[in-house]
Enzyme design. Structure first.
Site, PDB file in Angstrom:
ATOM      1  N   TYR A 137       0.839  -1.208   0.000  1.00 41.98           N
ATOM      2  CA  TYR A 137       0.000   0.000   0.000  1.00 41.98           C
ATOM      3  C   TYR A 137       0.870   1.252   0.000  1.00 41.98           C
ATOM      4  O   TYR A 137       0.563   2.243  -0.653  1.00 41.98           O
ATOM      5  CB  TYR A 137      -0.933   0.008   1.224  1.00 41.98           C
ATOM      6  CG  TYR A 137      -1.955   1.113   1.146  1.00 41.98           C
ATOM      7  CD1 TYR A 137      -3.182   0.896   0.531  1.00 41.98           C
ATOM      8  CD2 TYR A 137      -1.680   2.379   1.656  1.00 41.98           C
ATOM      9  CE1 TYR A 137      -4.118   1.917   0.419  1.00 41.98           C
ATOM     10  CE2 TYR A 137      -2.607   3.409   1.552  1.00 41.98           C
ATOM     11  CZ  TYR A 137      -3.830   3.171   0.928  1.00 41.98           C
ATOM     12  OH  TYR A 137      -4.747   4.194   0.818  1.00 41.98           O
ATOM     13  N   PHE A 163      -7.523  21.420 -24.884  1.00 45.16           N
ATOM     14  CA  PHE A 163      -7.759  19.988 -24.959  1.00 45.16           C
ATOM     15  C   PHE A 163      -8.998  19.706 -24.118  1.00 45.16           C
ATOM     16  O   PHE A 163      -9.245  20.372 -23.116  1.00 45.16           O
ATOM     17  CB  PHE A 163      -6.555  19.151 -24.495  1.00 45.16           C
ATOM     18  CG  PHE A 163      -6.876  17.682 -24.661  1.00 45.16           C
ATOM     19  CD1 PHE A 163      -6.961  17.141 -25.930  1.00 45.16           C
ATOM     20  CD2 PHE A 163      -7.174  16.881 -23.578  1.00 45.16           C
ATOM     21  CE1 PHE A 163      -7.347  15.818 -26.114  1.00 45.16           C
ATOM     22  CE2 PHE A 163      -7.552  15.555 -23.749  1.00 45.16           C
ATOM     23  CZ  PHE A 163      -7.638  15.018 -25.024  1.00 45.16           C
ATOM     24  N   THR A 164      -9.760  18.703 -24.536  1.00 45.11           N
ATOM     25  CA  THR A 164     -11.089  18.458 -23.956  1.00 45.11           C
ATOM     26  C   THR A 164     -11.063  18.347 -22.428  1.00 45.11           C
ATOM     27  O   THR A 164     -11.708  19.129 -21.730  1.00 45.11           O
ATOM     28  CB  THR A 164     -11.706  17.187 -24.566  1.00 45.11           C
ATOM     29  OG1 THR A 164     -10.785  16.110 -24.408  1.00 45.11           O
ATOM     30  CG2 THR A 164     -12.016  17.387 -26.043  1.00 45.11           C
ATOM     31  N   ASP A 197       1.470  20.381 -20.270  1.00 50.71           N
ATOM     32  CA  ASP A 197       0.765  19.114 -20.438  1.00 50.71           C
ATOM     33  C   ASP A 197       1.738  18.291 -21.280  1.00 50.71           C
ATOM     34  O   ASP A 197       1.779  18.404 -22.497  1.00 50.71           O
ATOM     35  CB  ASP A 197      -0.561  19.324 -21.172  1.00 50.71           C
ATOM     36  CG  ASP A 197      -1.219  17.992 -21.494  1.00 50.71           C
ATOM     37  OD1 ASP A 197      -0.570  16.941 -21.345  1.00 50.71           O
ATOM     38  OD2 ASP A 197      -2.396  17.993 -21.907  1.00 50.71           O
ATOM     39  N   LYS A 224       0.362   7.826 -23.225  1.00 51.62           N
ATOM     40  CA  LYS A 224       0.853   8.194 -24.567  1.00 51.62           C
ATOM     41  C   LYS A 224       2.368   7.944 -24.613  1.00 51.62           C
ATOM     42  O   LYS A 224       2.808   6.805 -24.694  1.00 51.62           O
ATOM     43  CB  LYS A 224       0.499   9.642 -24.895  1.00 51.62           C
ATOM     44  CG  LYS A 224      -0.969   9.854 -25.283  1.00 51.62           C
ATOM     45  CD  LYS A 224      -1.890   9.894 -24.123  1.00 51.62           C
ATOM     46  CE  LYS A 224      -3.247  10.470 -24.440  1.00 51.62           C
ATOM     47  NZ  LYS A 224      -4.138  10.433 -23.263  1.00 51.62           N
ATOM     48  N   ARG A 252     -12.998  15.028 -34.244  1.00 54.30           N
ATOM     49  CA  ARG A 252     -12.367  16.125 -33.512  1.00 54.30           C
ATOM     50  C   ARG A 252     -12.825  17.415 -34.162  1.00 54.30           C
ATOM     51  O   ARG A 252     -12.113  18.058 -34.927  1.00 54.30           O
ATOM     52  CB  ARG A 252     -10.831  16.037 -33.560  1.00 54.30           C
ATOM     53  CG  ARG A 252     -10.238  14.839 -32.853  1.00 54.30           C
ATOM     54  CD  ARG A 252      -9.998  14.973 -31.360  1.00 54.30           C
ATOM     55  NE  ARG A 252     -11.133  14.788 -30.506  1.00 54.30           N
ATOM     56  CZ  ARG A 252     -11.030  14.437 -29.209  1.00 54.30           C
ATOM     57  NH1 ARG A 252      -9.862  14.181 -28.659  1.00 54.30           N
ATOM     58  NH2 ARG A 252     -12.100  14.334 -28.459  1.00 54.30           N
ATOM     59  N   PHE A 264     -18.731  14.251 -26.625  1.00 53.62           N
ATOM     60  CA  PHE A 264     -18.284  13.376 -27.732  1.00 53.62           C
ATOM     61  C   PHE A 264     -18.164  11.914 -27.312  1.00 53.62           C
ATOM     62  O   PHE A 264     -18.296  11.016 -28.128  1.00 53.62           O
ATOM     63  CB  PHE A 264     -16.944  13.877 -28.294  1.00 53.62           C
ATOM     64  CG  PHE A 264     -15.859  13.989 -27.267  1.00 53.62           C
ATOM     65  CD1 PHE A 264     -15.760  15.113 -26.460  1.00 53.62           C
ATOM     66  CD2 PHE A 264     -14.941  12.970 -27.097  1.00 53.62           C
ATOM     67  CE1 PHE A 264     -14.770  15.208 -25.498  1.00 53.62           C
ATOM     68  CE2 PHE A 264     -13.947  13.052 -26.135  1.00 53.62           C
ATOM     69  CZ  PHE A 264     -13.870  14.179 -25.319  1.00 53.62           C
TER      70      PHE A 264
HETATM   71  O1  PLI Z   1      -6.611  10.259 -21.006  1.00 51.98           O
HETATM   72  P1  PLI Z   1      -5.843  10.801 -19.829  1.00 51.98           P
HETATM   73  O2  PLI Z   1      -6.723  11.163 -18.706  1.00 51.98           O
HETATM   74  O3  PLI Z   1      -4.723   9.923 -19.416  1.00 51.98           O
HETATM   75  O4  PLI Z   1      -5.110  12.135 -20.333  1.00 51.98           O
HETATM   76  C1  PLI Z   1      -5.821  13.275 -20.691  1.00 51.98           C
HETATM   77  C2  PLI Z   1      -5.113  14.030 -21.771  1.00 51.98           C
HETATM   78  C3  PLI Z   1      -4.473  15.188 -21.451  1.00 51.98           C
HETATM   79  N1  PLI Z   1      -3.848  15.942 -22.397  1.00 51.98           N
HETATM   80  C4  PLI Z   1      -3.813  15.560 -23.681  1.00 51.98           C
HETATM   81  C5  PLI Z   1      -3.121  16.430 -24.654  1.00 51.98           C
HETATM   82  C6  PLI Z   1      -4.426  14.390 -24.078  1.00 51.98           C
HETATM   83  O5  PLI Z   1      -4.363  14.040 -25.353  1.00 51.98           O
HETATM   84  C7  PLI Z   1      -5.124  13.589 -23.115  1.00 51.98           C
HETATM   85  C8  PLI Z   1      -5.842  12.436 -23.470  1.00 51.98           C
HETATM   86  N2  PLI Z   1      -6.035  12.155 -24.729  1.00 51.98           N
HETATM   87  C9  PLI Z   1      -6.774  11.183 -25.252  1.00 51.98           C
HETATM   88  C10 PLI Z   1      -7.543  10.203 -24.445  1.00 51.98           C
HETATM   89  C11 PLI Z   1      -6.807  11.099 -26.692  1.00 51.98           C
HETATM   90  O6  PLI Z   1      -7.436  10.176 -27.246  1.00 51.98           O
HETATM   91  O7  PLI Z   1      -6.192  11.970 -27.336  1.00 51.98           O
END
Ligand code: PLI
Length: 459
Positions: A73, A125-126, A216, A259, A383, A450
């Site tokens: 933990y 970003f969303t 970010d 990513k 998008r 979306f």
């Molecule tokens: O999907 P998360 O919660 O691990 O990360 C959010 C996120 C933050 N910033 C940017 C630039 C992103 O592209 C992003 C997540 N992007 C997704 C899920 C995408 O399909 O682009």
């Protein structure tokens, strides 16, 4: 001289079969999914270009690391491995792990924004904007105008327009700004990088007004590759060094490890600001888990730590970005309208030029993504106007200039033959574009619509 081929610096040890289906089957499935590719079952998808998020293939070393998960933990050894990797690769002092990027955005927005303050970003970003607005912040777009033009071939369309920043300070005062949120390889602009020169100028400007830059850092490594390829003085610098320099201009970052970091789940917040770190640790235990796991298991943190070292290998990142470029090149050769230059993680179809007969309120990008799935089983993502959502004040649709379909390439997953299938399908659709009809929205969620919105075809 023609660029020499760079092949993948790895070979395939395990494969995952994918299902090929008929056109009739897919037409039925997309109808059941309300013409929203997020609502399809992944099993019904042939080539999945929905996202590059959490879809990477991990290496044998990452999988071996998973077996070394310390599932304590508190104080798991893998947390310290992840912390050390982050310090060496990104260069920040303090680490707060989170289950994914948006959790780090939540904490940052809540702790760093006072209601009514502006948060300048190089395009929205969303999830980032959503968290900003939930914290009472106001998004302020400070990206250069070229980023909103799909045909501008500016090499650094992710650059910040310093005049736009200055205008905000002149009109509202520096104290009206919470911090600068700067994203490498801007997702919604088409995966477009900023230059180091531009970042340096932004950092100098921010310093003058005592403002922090919080990156970010989600796709920072891909941005570093473009700097290495396009910016004077960086051609012989390793990606690892370029990343350290980039991060040195910020106070910290939020990160979706799903990513660049080559894992299926994970994220973090990193900072050099001790006071912020202490507050973030207090908050992470409420929303995510103890500050030495933040919603991740020990094995997840180990995979992130190992992914950080792999992502900065020059041969890896070159083959990754060049695969995206390969798909872009195939589409260009076929005359299909795409956003230029091709970005780091995805090729974006320009739905406005693809389907000029459809007005934006008939959701051309949403319709095109559904058609692409029916044609070939390729899953992509809208998008455009659907992703942009509604203005929180007026309640009207936001109408982004960019109305795009994103073909997002997972890392280390598909071959260039898969890319050929995608390009051929897009081209076939382009040839019969006149028959493609628009959609009407029949269910609209109140935020981030979306993901779950449903549509029906217009007659
Ligand atoms: O999907 P998360 O919660 O691990 O990360 C959010 C996120 C933050 N910033 C940017 C630039 C992103 O592209 C992003 C997540 N992007 C997704 C899920 C995408 O399909 O682009």
């Amino acid at each position: 001289m023609k660029q020499r081929t760079i092949a993948e610096p790895y070979k395939i040890k395990m494969v995952e079969p994918i299902k090929m289906t008929t056109r009739e089957y897919r037409a039925e499935k997309v109808r059941e999914a309300g013409y929203n590719t997020f609502l399809l079952h992944s099993e019904d998808v042939y080539i999945d270009l929905l996202t590059d998020s959490g879809t990477s293939a991990m290496s044998d070393r990452q999988w071996a690391g998973m077996m070394l998960g310390d599932e304590a933990y508190a104080g798991a050894r893998n947390f310290y491995n992840m912390e050390r990797a982050m310090q060496e690769i990104y260069g920040f002092k303090y680490l707060v792990p989170t289950h994914q990027g948006r959790a780090a955005e939540h904490i940052t927005s809540q702790l760093r924004t006072k209601p009514g303050q502006y948060v300048p970003m190089n395009m929205y970003f969303t999830t980032t904007r959503e968290h900003m607005e939930r914290a009472g912040g106001i998004f302020y777009d400070c990206i250069i105008d070229e980023a909103h033009d799909p045909q501008s071939e500016h090499p650094f369309k992710g650059n910040v327009d310093l005049n736009k920043l200055q205008r905000l300070v002149d009109e509202k005062g520096a104290e009206s700004i919470a911090y600068l949120s700067i994203a490498p390889c801007v997702n919604m602009a088409g995966g477009q990088p900023f230059s180091m020169e531009n970042l340096r100028q932004v950092a100098e400007w921010a310093k003058r007004y005592g403002l922090a830059i919080i990156f970010d850092a989600t796709r920072a490594v891909e941005n570093c590759y473009f700097i290495q390829q396009r910016e004077e003085g960086y051609a012989n610098k390793p990606i690892r060094e370029i990343l350290r320099e980039m991060m040195s201009y910020g106070e910290g970052c939020t990160m979706s490890s799903k990513k660049d970091n080559l894992v299926n789940i994970g994220g973090f917040l990193a900072t050099n600001n001790e006071e912020f770190f202490i507050k973030a640790k207090e908050m992470v235990v409420v929303f995510e888990g103890l500050h030495t796991y933040g919603g991740l298991s020990g094995r997840d943190m180990e995979a992130v730590a190992r992914g950080m070292y792999e992502m900065v290998e020059d041969a890896y990142i070159a083959s990754r970005v060049r695969q995206v470029e390969y798909l872009g090149q195939r589409l260009r050769e076929g005359g299909v309208p795409i956003v230029l230059p091709v970005g780091g993680h995805a090729v974006f179809l320009d739905a406005k030029r693809f389907l000029p007969h459809l007005p934006q309120e008939h959701f051309p990008a949403q319709a095109l993504a559904a058609e692409l799935y029916v044609d070939s089983g390729v899953r992509s993502m809208e998008r455009g106007i659907v992703s942009a959502g509604r203005d929180p004040v007026t309640g009207e649709h936001r109408r982004p200039k960019l109305e795009l379909v994103r073909l997002t390439i997972p890392r280390r997953v598909y071959t260039n033959l898969h890319m050929d299938v995608v390009a051929e399908s897009c081209q076939a659709l382009y040839e019969e574009r006149d028959r493609i009809k628009g959609l009407k929205m029949v269910y609209e969620p109140s935020s981030l619509r979306f993901f779950q919105a449903r549509f029906e075809p217009l007659p």
